[in-house]
Design a protein around this motif. Structure first.
Motif, short mmCIF file in Angstrom:
data_model
loop_
_atom_site.label_atom_id
_atom_site.label_comp_id
_atom_site.label_asym_id
_atom_site.label_seq_id
_atom_site.Cartn_x
_atom_site.Cartn_y
_atom_site.Cartn_z
N UNK A 101 17.57 6.38 -0.67
CA UNK A 101 17.06 5.33 -1.54
C UNK A 101 15.57 5.51 -1.78
N UNK A 102 15.03 4.70 -2.67
CA UNK A 102 13.59 4.55 -2.83
C UNK A 102 13.22 3.12 -2.46
N UNK A 103 12.03 2.92 -1.92
CA UNK A 103 11.54 1.59 -1.59
C UNK A 103 11.14 0.83 -2.85
N UNK A 104 11.08 -0.49 -2.75
CA UNK A 104 10.65 -1.28 -3.91
C UNK A 104 9.18 -1.03 -4.22
N UNK A 105 8.38 -0.77 -3.19
CA UNK A 105 6.98 -0.42 -3.37
C UNK A 105 6.84 1.07 -3.11
N UNK A 106 6.58 1.82 -4.14
CA UNK A 106 6.66 3.28 -4.02
C UNK A 106 5.56 3.88 -3.14
N UNK A 107 4.41 3.23 -3.06
CA UNK A 107 3.32 3.77 -2.24
C UNK A 107 3.03 2.95 -0.99
N UNK A 108 3.81 1.90 -0.75
CA UNK A 108 3.66 1.13 0.48
C UNK A 108 5.05 0.82 1.03
N UNK A 109 5.62 1.73 1.79
CA UNK A 109 7.00 1.57 2.27
C UNK A 109 7.19 0.40 3.21
N UNK A 110 6.10 -0.17 3.72
CA UNK A 110 6.23 -1.29 4.64
C UNK A 110 6.08 -2.64 3.96
N UNK A 111 5.79 -2.64 2.66
CA UNK A 111 5.67 -3.89 1.92
C UNK A 111 7.03 -4.22 1.31
N UNK A 112 7.78 -5.07 2.00
CA UNK A 112 9.17 -5.35 1.64
C UNK A 112 9.96 -4.04 1.56
N UNK A 113 9.75 -3.22 2.56
CA UNK A 113 10.43 -1.92 2.59
C UNK A 113 11.92 -2.06 2.82
N UNK A 114 12.65 -1.07 2.42
CA UNK A 114 14.10 -1.07 2.61
C UNK A 114 14.83 -0.50 1.43
N UNK A 115 16.11 -0.41 1.56
CA UNK A 115 16.96 0.15 0.51
C UNK A 115 16.92 -0.74 -0.73
N UNK A 116 16.90 -0.11 -1.92
CA UNK A 116 16.94 -0.88 -3.17
C UNK A 116 17.64 -0.04 -4.22
#
Length: 372
Positions: free
Chosen positions: A267-282
């Motif tokens: 997957x890609x994260x919702x925030x492409x350059x900050x994986x920890x900002x609401x990170x997770x599968x999307x």
């Protein structure tokens, strides 16, 4: 002896790697997932013209439903089932082939339905099918205003409409105005960061705005919309269109950037350059990135050796981890404009609208299907 042992170790390691590498599913397996998810939706919405009620009531020719029909038309192209075609025709007829807020609208979201109207006109050229969408775009062309698309989602919603009208009418005034509006969004409004190969969603996210980790905010689905816009426009317009090189250049820059940002799970994260900002599968951003990469490989634009692992990982992640047994799609971020919107995003979470997530998934499947 040592050389022979080293050779055997290399062979074992290679075989181990190949056995653990993900495999591209068969055409039928890809199609089965597309059919399953679409059956779920059509059963839930047996009347395509009924209003959509979430936080308020909206007509079903809004952009979220229009994106679904983009995907459905691609499913129909690889599996020409009459019930898919009729479902789309019934949708258009239920709205008398009209646009949300009338043909005088300039809003890209309202134009998105026109993509499917034009597709259905090409199948059965009844003039009423494109009367309103053509009238709406023609009204825009009577003015010099080109700054309507001040958020990047608009590119996917409206650019293919202009491109399709250029082909249907044989008049390049539509594709030329489309290019002017696109360049206004990209350059004049400055929403594209060439250095990163990614787009800021709108002016609210231009620097100095940053994510919690200090990086610029590049929203996954927003960039996915741009990928879909570029792919669809390049597919629609003739190869000798004078602006194909510009679209292709930006597309390649984006593909290069996105390849490096894929998660290990596909997957890609919702925030492409900050994986920890609401990170997770999307799913939605992932689907459009897979769509774009698979299209590029199918067209011979992207190198299969470089991009196929990402495509396979991305598709398998969605197909195996997001698709429920009944066809419901998990990990779909609800509507919004940034990572925090529509949260939480989980396997069982239900977005405010389910239709556009399926549209994105069907677009991805339509190109992955062609890879076999």
């Amino acid at each position: 002896m040592r050389t022979k042992i080293n050779f055997l170790i290399s062979v074992i390691l290679l075989l181990s790697f190949e056995s653990s590498a993900q495999q591209l599913p068969s055409k039928q397996e890809v199609l089965d997932k597309m059919i399953l998810t679409n059956i779920y939706f059509m059963k839930k919405w047996p009347d395509p013209g009924v209003n959509v009620i979430t936080n308020r009531e909206r007509p079903s020719n809004l952009w979220t439903r229009a994106v679904y029909y983009e995907g459905l038309m691609e499913l129909y192209r690889i599996k020409p089932d009459d019930k898919y075609l009729q479902y789309a025709v019934d949708w258009g007829e239920s709205h008398k082939w009209g646009l949300r807020n009338g043909y005088e609208t300039r809003h890209a979201d309202n134009h998105c339905a026109g993509q499917t109207y034009i597709d259905l006109y090409n199948i059965d050229p009844q003039p009423e099918r494109i009367k309103d969408i053509k009238a709406s775009i023609d009204l825009m062309l009577t003015t010099d205003k080109i700054d309507d698309w001040d958020w990047i989602d608009a590119l996917q919603m409206a650019m293919p409409v202009f491109a399709k009208l250029a082909v249907v009418t044989g008049d390049d005034k539509y594709s030329e105005r489309m290019y002017e509006m696109y360049m206004d969004t990209k350059v004049t409004q400055g929403l594209y960061n060439k250095k990163e190969g990614l787009w800021w969603r709108d002016a609210d996210f231009l620097p100095p705005y940053t994510e919690p980790n200090g990086e610029d905010c590049y929203w996954s689905r927003g960039n996915g919309w741009v990928v879909a816009a570029l792919v669809r426009v390049m597919d629609i317009l003739p190869e000798d269109d004078p602006h194909q090189k510009e679209y292709l250049k930006t597309y390649k820059e984006m593909m290069k950037a996105l390849l490096l940002l894929q998660r290990e799970d596909g997957f890609w994260n919702v925030s492409l350059h900050d994986p920890n900002h609401f990170g997770g599968k999307e799913l939605t951003g992932t689907a459009m990135f897979v769509y774009g990469m698979a299209w590029g490989v199918n067209k011979g634009i992207l190198k299969a050796k470089k991009y196929m692992p990402a495509i396979v990982k991305g598709w398998n992640a969605m197909a195996n981890e997001a698709v429920h047994e009944n066809g419901f799609l998990g990990y779909v971020q609800g509507t919004g404009k940034e990572p925090k919107d529509g949260q939480p995003v989980t396997y069982t979470s239900k977005p405010d609208f389910e239709d556009y997530g399926l549209g994105c998934f069907l677009l991805a499947g339509s190109e992955v299907y062609k890879l076999n």
